[in-house]
Design an enzyme around this catalytic site. Structure first.
Site, PDB file in Angstrom:
ATOM      1  N   HIS A 222      -4.806  15.326   6.951  1.00 39.31           N
ATOM      2  CA  HIS A 222      -5.045  16.361   5.938  1.00 39.31           C
ATOM      3  C   HIS A 222      -6.471  16.892   6.002  1.00 39.31           C
ATOM      4  O   HIS A 222      -7.360  16.316   6.650  1.00 39.31           O
ATOM      5  CB  HIS A 222      -4.715  15.836   4.541  1.00 39.31           C
ATOM      6  CG  HIS A 222      -5.533  14.659   4.088  1.00 39.31           C
ATOM      7  ND1 HIS A 222      -6.841  14.768   3.657  1.00 39.31           N
ATOM      8  CD2 HIS A 222      -5.218  13.338   3.975  1.00 39.31           C
ATOM      9  CE1 HIS A 222      -7.305  13.591   3.303  1.00 39.31           C
ATOM     10  NE2 HIS A 222      -6.334  12.688   3.490  1.00 39.31           N
ATOM     11  N   CYS A 238      -5.652   7.478   5.876  1.00 40.35           N
ATOM     12  CA  CYS A 238      -5.322   8.845   6.300  1.00 40.35           C
ATOM     13  C   CYS A 238      -6.318   9.341   7.345  1.00 40.35           C
ATOM     14  O   CYS A 238      -7.414   8.797   7.498  1.00 40.35           O
ATOM     15  CB  CYS A 238      -5.311   9.785   5.102  1.00 40.35           C
ATOM     16  SG  CYS A 238      -3.849   9.608   4.053  1.00 40.35           S
TER      17      CYS A 238
END
Length: 263
Positions: A222, A238
């Protein structure tokens, strides 16, 4: 033969050829008007050479088959309707995105085709079997690889490298999981200036050490609102990118494409 006789003879031959051509043209026009394609004379064209008998040979680059759930489906542990249930998939996942699987292999059992597929569930790299009839398919030749030690994300299409990008990865104690995964969803955060940036590309990996997190602690590639941290090990697992980079990757790589994360 006198000159006059010769001229008359040439004239007669010329008229005969003219009439033959005209009649032939009329016949062709009439045949086309009546729908008789077989009577048409086609101009020569350059045709491609017939494919060789070994045309089933795979292309030089990798291609993968993505399955999209079109009806609620039960995933089994073996290719059998009596096998234990691995999981059940609705048409949409909990975020309202189409449920996707990545096909690993196929097998025919008692006249029915079963697909062994990669699943976006815990534990990481889970696979199961789905019987034909509940999936729609499409192909992808795109792939993402992530090198955690180099903190680099690379994108490949048709076997060719199209881009390499710096990333932030999981911090010590919450390192980004390694293995073979696939993109299972693409979500636009409600606030593009937030922690997830302009876009979140969800993958089928989960942070093993955060099972109690929302939705089980899924891992995503992201954007970010902290560009200064790109290139460092700071996340909960992440993979963070500059917003402009994650948007570019999104254009290159369709949902369902594989993601390989290496130490």
């Amino acid at each position: 033969m006198t000159k006059r006789t010769r001229d008359i003879f040439i004239l007669v031959i010329g008229l005969a050829l003219l009439l033959a051509t005209a009649f032939g043209g009329y016949a062709a026009v009439r045949a086309r008007a009546e729908g008789s394609g077989g009577s048409q004379v086609l101009a020569p064209v350059s045709l491609p050479k017939p494919a060789p008998s070994h045309s089933h040979v795979k292309p030089a680059y990798e291609r993968w088959t993505v399955g999209k759930v079109v009806e609620p489906v039960t995933v089994r542990t073996r290719p059998s309707a009596s096998a234990p249930v691995k999981t059940k998939l609705a048409r949409l996942n909990q975020n309202g995105y189409p449920n996707l699987v990545l096909v690993d292999s196929t097998r025919e059992v008692d006249g029915a085709v079963w697909y062994r597929v990669w699943l976006a569930i815990r534990p990481n790299e889970s696979r199961g079997w789905i019987r034909e009839g509940k999936l729609a398919f499409y192909k992808t030749s795109a792939k993402i690889t992530i090198d955690l030690s180099e903190r680099k994300l690379s994108v490949f299409r048709r076997g060719a490298l199209v881009g390499t990008y710096p990333v932030a990865v999981g911090r010590p104690g919450l390192s980004t999981p390694t293995g073979f995964f696939f993109i299972n969803q693409k979500l636009r955060p409600p606030s593009p200036g937030g922690a997830y940036g302009a876009l979140a590309i969800g993958i089928s990996a989960f942070q093993p050490k955060l099972p109690d997190w929302v939705q089980g602690g899924p891992v995503a590639i992201h954007g970010t609102n902290q560009d200064e941290l790109i290139g460092k090990a700071v996340s909960h697992g992440c993979v963070r990118m500059h917003d402009k980079d994650v948007l570019e990757v999104n254009r290159y790589v369709p949902a369902g494409s594989p993601v390989v994360i290496e130490p």
